[in-house]
Each structure stands twice: as structure tokens, then as C-alpha cells.
Design an enzyme around this catalytic site. Sequence first.
Site, PDB file in Angstrom:
ATOM      1  N   LYS A 177      77.748  49.250  25.170  1.00  0.00           N
ATOM      2  CA  LYS A 177      78.495  48.494  24.165  1.00  0.00           C
ATOM      3  C   LYS A 177      78.032  47.045  24.263  1.00  0.00           C
ATOM      4  O   LYS A 177      78.408  46.302  25.162  1.00  0.00           O
ATOM      5  CB  LYS A 177      80.004  48.552  24.406  1.00  0.00           C
ATOM      6  N   GLY A 230      79.811  39.965  32.139  1.00  0.00           N
ATOM      7  CA  GLY A 230      80.517  39.114  31.190  1.00  0.00           C
ATOM      8  C   GLY A 230      81.441  38.175  31.938  1.00  0.00           C
ATOM      9  O   GLY A 230      81.243  37.909  33.135  1.00  0.00           O
ATOM     10  N   THR A 234      87.435  38.891  31.192  1.00  0.00           N
ATOM     11  CA  THR A 234      87.227  40.237  30.639  1.00  0.00           C
ATOM     12  C   THR A 234      87.032  41.255  31.765  1.00  0.00           C
ATOM     13  O   THR A 234      87.517  42.386  31.669  1.00  0.00           O
ATOM     14  CB  THR A 234      86.019  40.242  29.672  1.00  0.00           C
ATOM     15  N   GLY A 235      86.352  40.854  32.813  1.00  0.00           N
ATOM     16  CA  GLY A 235      86.153  41.756  33.952  1.00  0.00           C
ATOM     17  C   GLY A 235      87.474  42.221  34.537  1.00  0.00           C
ATOM     18  O   GLY A 235      87.666  43.402  34.849  1.00  0.00           O
ATOM     19  N   GLU A 252      79.565  41.988  37.177  1.00  0.00           N
ATOM     20  CA  GLU A 252      78.768  40.746  37.277  1.00  0.00           C
ATOM     21  C   GLU A 252      79.444  39.750  36.350  1.00  0.00           C
ATOM     22  O   GLU A 252      79.333  39.870  35.131  1.00  0.00           O
ATOM     23  CB  GLU A 252      77.335  41.013  36.816  1.00  0.00           C
ATOM     24  N   CYS A 286      74.662  32.578  33.019  1.00  0.00           N
ATOM     25  CA  CYS A 286      75.739  32.768  34.005  1.00  0.00           C
ATOM     26  C   CYS A 286      75.515  31.938  35.256  1.00  0.00           C
ATOM     27  O   CYS A 286      76.452  31.436  35.848  1.00  0.00           O
ATOM     28  CB  CYS A 286      75.864  34.239  34.358  1.00  0.00           C
ATOM     29  N   GLU A 385      84.412  27.588  34.020  1.00  0.00           N
ATOM     30  CA  GLU A 385      83.114  27.865  33.408  1.00  0.00           C
ATOM     31  C   GLU A 385      83.168  27.443  31.937  1.00  0.00           C
ATOM     32  O   GLU A 385      83.949  27.991  31.163  1.00  0.00           O
ATOM     33  CB  GLU A 385      82.785  29.359  33.515  1.00  0.00           C
TER      34      GLU A 385
HETATM   35  P1  NAD Z   1      82.811  38.217  27.406  1.00  0.00           P
HETATM   36  O1  NAD Z   1      83.478  38.548  28.688  1.00  0.00           O
HETATM   37  O2  NAD Z   1      83.601  37.592  26.336  1.00  0.00           O
HETATM   38  O3  NAD Z   1      82.162  39.519  26.766  1.00  0.00           O
HETATM   39  C1  NAD Z   1      81.256  40.323  27.484  1.00  0.00           C
HETATM   40  C2  NAD Z   1      81.252  41.710  26.873  1.00  0.00           C
HETATM   41  O4  NAD Z   1      82.537  42.289  27.060  1.00  0.00           O
HETATM   42  C3  NAD Z   1      80.991  41.746  25.378  1.00  0.00           C
HETATM   43  O5  NAD Z   1      80.217  42.904  25.078  1.00  0.00           O
HETATM   44  C4  NAD Z   1      82.369  41.893  24.792  1.00  0.00           C
HETATM   45  O6  NAD Z   1      82.380  42.507  23.521  1.00  0.00           O
HETATM   46  C5  NAD Z   1      83.014  42.784  25.825  1.00  0.00           C
HETATM   47  N1  NAD Z   1      84.474  42.756  25.856  1.00  0.00           N
HETATM   48  C6  NAD Z   1      85.310  41.766  25.487  1.00  0.00           C
HETATM   49  N2  NAD Z   1      86.599  42.154  25.661  1.00  0.00           N
HETATM   50  C7  NAD Z   1      86.557  43.400  26.155  1.00  0.00           C
HETATM   51  C8  NAD Z   1      87.550  44.344  26.560  1.00  0.00           C
HETATM   52  N3  NAD Z   1      88.858  44.076  26.475  1.00  0.00           N
HETATM   53  N4  NAD Z   1      87.149  45.530  27.035  1.00  0.00           N
HETATM   54  C9  NAD Z   1      85.843  45.825  27.147  1.00  0.00           C
HETATM   55  N5  NAD Z   1      84.846  45.004  26.766  1.00  0.00           N
HETATM   56  C10 NAD Z   1      85.209  43.793  26.285  1.00  0.00           C
HETATM   57  O7  NAD Z   1      81.538  37.325  27.775  1.00  0.00           O
HETATM   58  P2  NAD Z   1      80.461  36.658  26.799  1.00  0.00           P
HETATM   59  O8  NAD Z   1      81.039  35.467  26.126  1.00  0.00           O
HETATM   60  O9  NAD Z   1      79.816  37.709  25.972  1.00  0.00           O
HETATM   61  O10 NAD Z   1      79.375  36.185  27.864  1.00  0.00           O
HETATM   62  C11 NAD Z   1      79.534  35.033  28.617  1.00  0.00           C
HETATM   63  C12 NAD Z   1      80.133  35.348  29.973  1.00  0.00           C
HETATM   64  O11 NAD Z   1      79.340  36.322  30.625  1.00  0.00           O
HETATM   65  C13 NAD Z   1      80.141  34.147  30.899  1.00  0.00           C
HETATM   66  O12 NAD Z   1      81.332  34.174  31.643  1.00  0.00           O
HETATM   67  C14 NAD Z   1      78.951  34.391  31.796  1.00  0.00           C
HETATM   68  O13 NAD Z   1      79.001  33.773  33.059  1.00  0.00           O
HETATM   69  C15 NAD Z   1      78.990  35.880  31.922  1.00  0.00           C
HETATM   70  N6  NAD Z   1      77.679  36.391  32.306  1.00  0.00           N
HETATM   71  C16 NAD Z   1      77.532  36.839  33.592  1.00  0.00           C
HETATM   72  C17 NAD Z   1      76.286  37.267  34.015  1.00  0.00           C
HETATM   73  C18 NAD Z   1      76.065  37.736  35.435  1.00  0.00           C
HETATM   74  O14 NAD Z   1      75.003  38.264  35.723  1.00  0.00           O
HETATM   75  N7  NAD Z   1      77.009  37.564  36.327  1.00  0.00           N
HETATM   76  C19 NAD Z   1      75.211  37.272  33.131  1.00  0.00           C
HETATM   77  C20 NAD Z   1      75.409  36.810  31.818  1.00  0.00           C
HETATM   78  C21 NAD Z   1      76.656  36.369  31.413  1.00  0.00           C
END
Ligand code: NAD
Length: 487
Positions: A177, A230, A234-235, A252, A286, A385
Site C-alpha cells: 500500500k 512512515g 502512524t506506526g 521504520e 527520515c 520531526e
Molecule cells: P505517514 O506515516 O503519514 O504515512 C506513511 C504510510 O502510511 C503512507 O502509505 C500512508 O498512506 C500510510 N498510512 C497513514 N495512515 C495509516 C493508517 N491508519 N493505517 C495504515 N497505513 C496508514 O508518513 P509520510 O508522511 O508518508 O512519510 C514521512 C514519514 O515517514 C516521516 O516521519 C519519516 O521520518 C518517515 N520515514 C521513515 C523512514 C525510515 O526508514 N525510518 C524512511 C522514510 C520516511
Amino acid sequence: MTQDTMSLDMYVHGEWRAGSTGDVVEVINPAKGELLATVPNGSQEDLDAAIESAQEGFEVWRNTHPRVRGQIIYRIAETLKERAPEFAELYSLNSGGSIGTGMWTMNDVAGRRFEYYAGMADKIRGDSFVTPGQFLSYTLREPVGVTGHIVPWNGPLWIGSRTIAPALAAGNSVVVKPSSEAPITLLKFAEMAIECGLPPGVLNVVTGRGSGLGDLFTRHPGLDGIYFTGSTATGRRIMENSAGNPVRTVMELGGKSPNIVFADAGMEEALAGAILAIFANSGQICVAGSRLLVEESIHTEFVGRLAEMAKDITIGGPEAEALMGPVITARQKERVLDYIEQGKSVAELVAGGGTPSDPDLQAGFFVEPTIFDGVPNDASIAQEEIFGPVLSVSTFADQDEAIAMANDTQYGLASAVWTQNVMRAHQVAGELRAAQVYVNHYYTAAFEVSRSPYKASGHGVSEGPDAIFEFLNQKSVSIKTGEPPAW
Ligand code: NAD
């Protein structure tokens, strides 16, 4: 670069599949603020179909000779590199990074990962242990099953490949997804992977909003593992969702990474590194070095030069090959500007602080490279962040204080140390609570070594040889070979 609006479907069982409800999500080009594409806003029915497809795909893939699996994954790597210009353009249109970053992503990151894990497919073996005259015991390392991958917008393939490549190498099937903000690259990639010989159902992509389809996805009983990259918020939600159906999770998450410059560092390299660390991809990485910790004795000169360098940073859309592109959405731009306002009340603004004045950049979501000096470590701009081009600078008196400040955060994703003292470099690297430590550089990580996030940055192993274990179940088999002695 042309920009016609695309209308894409989901990719399930080796075919394009329209959404069951007709509802769509609009995907915006962040450099222009214009509609780029629509994708289906997937429903429970669409998700069920994708997971059923992946269950069928799993039966085929787990029974495919590991050597053949490796050959197909290697073909995916080679084809991705051949078609890098096309995928780089899609990435740039959708995520806003430059074409140069897109090319590097396809060739040296995603392509490299598929190449690396292709080689591992036929090297997954178990251990054996003999209890003489009593038992022969051995481990079977088996694929987990249907694996669910949730990927952020900032690097659909650059991040997605980190879990998809080892999942496939270990014999799992995959349902991805992507972010609703950037789904295009992964959809096109799935089609390409099936054309490379992956059996239908082994790689499926469903699209929809995180808050709708995402919740359905992480509660779905058909998934055997969830691999999420992400934000930390959200995690946490995903871990709550998946608790009712306890499956393996790898998380992650976000970061607020310290970049520590000692007085004995090579000044020119450290300055260039500090700029790259926070302003590459407009800080939307990230592991961005968003907290700069500078030793007191060099602070005035270092920050003065950094502020001058920030004025020369190029800003533009993907074609401009600028260091900084747009941030991903209008909402994210407002969020970053809000953090900048908060910063103005607690620290000294020494560069940027608003949006660029260039008339060509007004429609896109651009923010100036911004630097705050004298930031207290407990300020929101030092702790939260921002995921934008905003750098917080603080000073330290000695090594112990630098380590204490660096670790004083909820996150533990990355860090960097600049020093010419090799003993200090090792001491500090050992004390930092972060998954990665860069010494005298920023970002150049070795994909061939494994790592795990600390604290609120997540859990589980990424990259390198050990990541493969996140995609395997270990089963022990013990065979009686004689009569054990009585207890
Ligand atoms: P986000 O958490 O908003 O979204 C990430 C993903 O989760 C997207 O596909 C989104 O559609 C999905 N999502 C959102 N709500 C959800 C739910 N309730 N259930 C399941 N899936 C859901 O993050 P973003 O804005 O897309 O990305 C930026 C974030 O990601 C930053 O916090 C960044 O640090 C992190 N990130 C981490 C790494 C790493 O390797 N640790 C790498 C890249 C980005």
C-alpha cells in the site's frame, strides 16, 4: 517533461484492476500544485481480492526453486536500471525530487537492493545440531507468507525496495500500500516486475487513503507480517490495529537526527555535510540531520558560514536539478511554516524563514532553507520531526555534553560525527543511541550491513544480510536417532 493527467488502476494478480466503488484519490504534482493522476480509493473488497491473489501467488512462489527466484529478482534489478529514466521521471513528478535523485534512487538504491537480495535467494539455509546417538535437530527457514508493506511518499521505490526485495528473496508474496500522495512509481514497478517473470499474485499494489484503506489493511487477518515505513504516529496506530491479529511487525519510523561537529573536524567537509544533511530533498528524508550540534569554540564561524551557504542553495522543480525541491503537499508546507513561526519565538533566525520569492515557484509547495541558532534542546523545533528544510543549531562544551544532547530525543534513527580524532569517533559512535552513525560524511550508508532503529524510531532489522530473517519463520525439527538416557 510532459504532464498529462494519468488515470491509474490498482495492480492485482498481474493485471490492472479498477476500484470496486469508483471513488478515487487525487494525486498532486508538488512542484506545480496541479493534478497529476487519479488512483482508486480502495475498499475492503479490493483489499480482499489483493490478499487472495497474494495467497495464491505465495503457493507458487514458495515452491519455486530458490535459484529461479534469484534469477527473476535479478532480472527485476537489471530492468529497473535499464528503465531508470522513465521511473526517475515518475518519481520526480510525484514526489518532487530532482531527476538526478530519481536516477540515483533507481540505479544505486532500489536497483542495488534487488541485485543484493537476488543473490541471497539461494543462500538461505538452516543449522543442524547432532546429539550423538539420540537426536538430529535442524532448522527450516520458511517464508512468513503474505507480507503487507506500507510505504511513505518520499521514496516509494527507494524505501519500498528495502522490504520488498528481501521479502521476495525469502519466498514471500507481497501486497503493497503506497502513500496516497505518491502511488504511481510502485504501481508501474509492479507491472514491470511481473513482466520480468514474477508469477501473478506475488506482487500486488492496492491504493487508497491511509486513514481508510490503511486501517483495513493493518487489521486484515490474511496478512502474515506487516512491514511499515512512515511516521511514528502512524506506526503506533498500526501496532494497535494489528494487535487484534498478532502478526510480526517491522517498524521504520521517524527521526530527529543529531549531526555533531567537533572543533577538530575538517571544516569544509563538515559545512558541506551539514547543508546536505538537512536541505537535500528539502529535509524530507527520515535520517535528515535536522539537529546540528556544534562545539562552542567554532560555533560563531561555523554558523556564520552555514548561513551564507544557505543563501546559495538552489530551489526548483525536478528539471532544475536544484538541491531543494518542493515539500510534498500544501498542508505540509503550512505545517513547516508553522514550525518556523514557533522557532522565531525561541531561537535566532539566521537564514530563510519563509517561502521563496521567485514567481515561478509560487504555485508549487516551496519553503526557503531555514536555519535557527541558539535552539534550546527542549524546544519543539529541536524535538519534533518537521520533515522540511528547517535546521536547529545548538552548541556543546565537550564530548560528554555532545553525547548527552544528541541522545536527548525520543528518536534513534541516525546521527553523524565530524572529527579527525579516530578514538573520539569510535567513542561517540559507541555511545549514540541511533541505528546509523555516519563519521565524516552524511547519508552514504552501506546497504550491505544491517541495522535496527532505537526508541520511537521503530523496531526490527533493515538492510544487509540479517534483514532476511524478518521475512523468515524458523522451525526446528528434531529426529530421534537412538535411545536417550533416562533422566
Ligand atoms: P505517514 O506515516 O503519514 O504515512 C506513511 C504510510 O502510511 C503512507 O502509505 C500512508 O498512506 C500510510 N498510512 C497513514 N495512515 C495509516 C493508517 N491508519 N493505517 C495504515 N497505513 C496508514 O508518513 P509520510 O508522511 O508518508 O512519510 C514521512 C514519514 O515517514 C516521516 O516521519 C519519516 O521520518 C518517515 N520515514 C521513515 C523512514 C525510515 O526508514 N525510518 C524512511 C522514510 C520516511
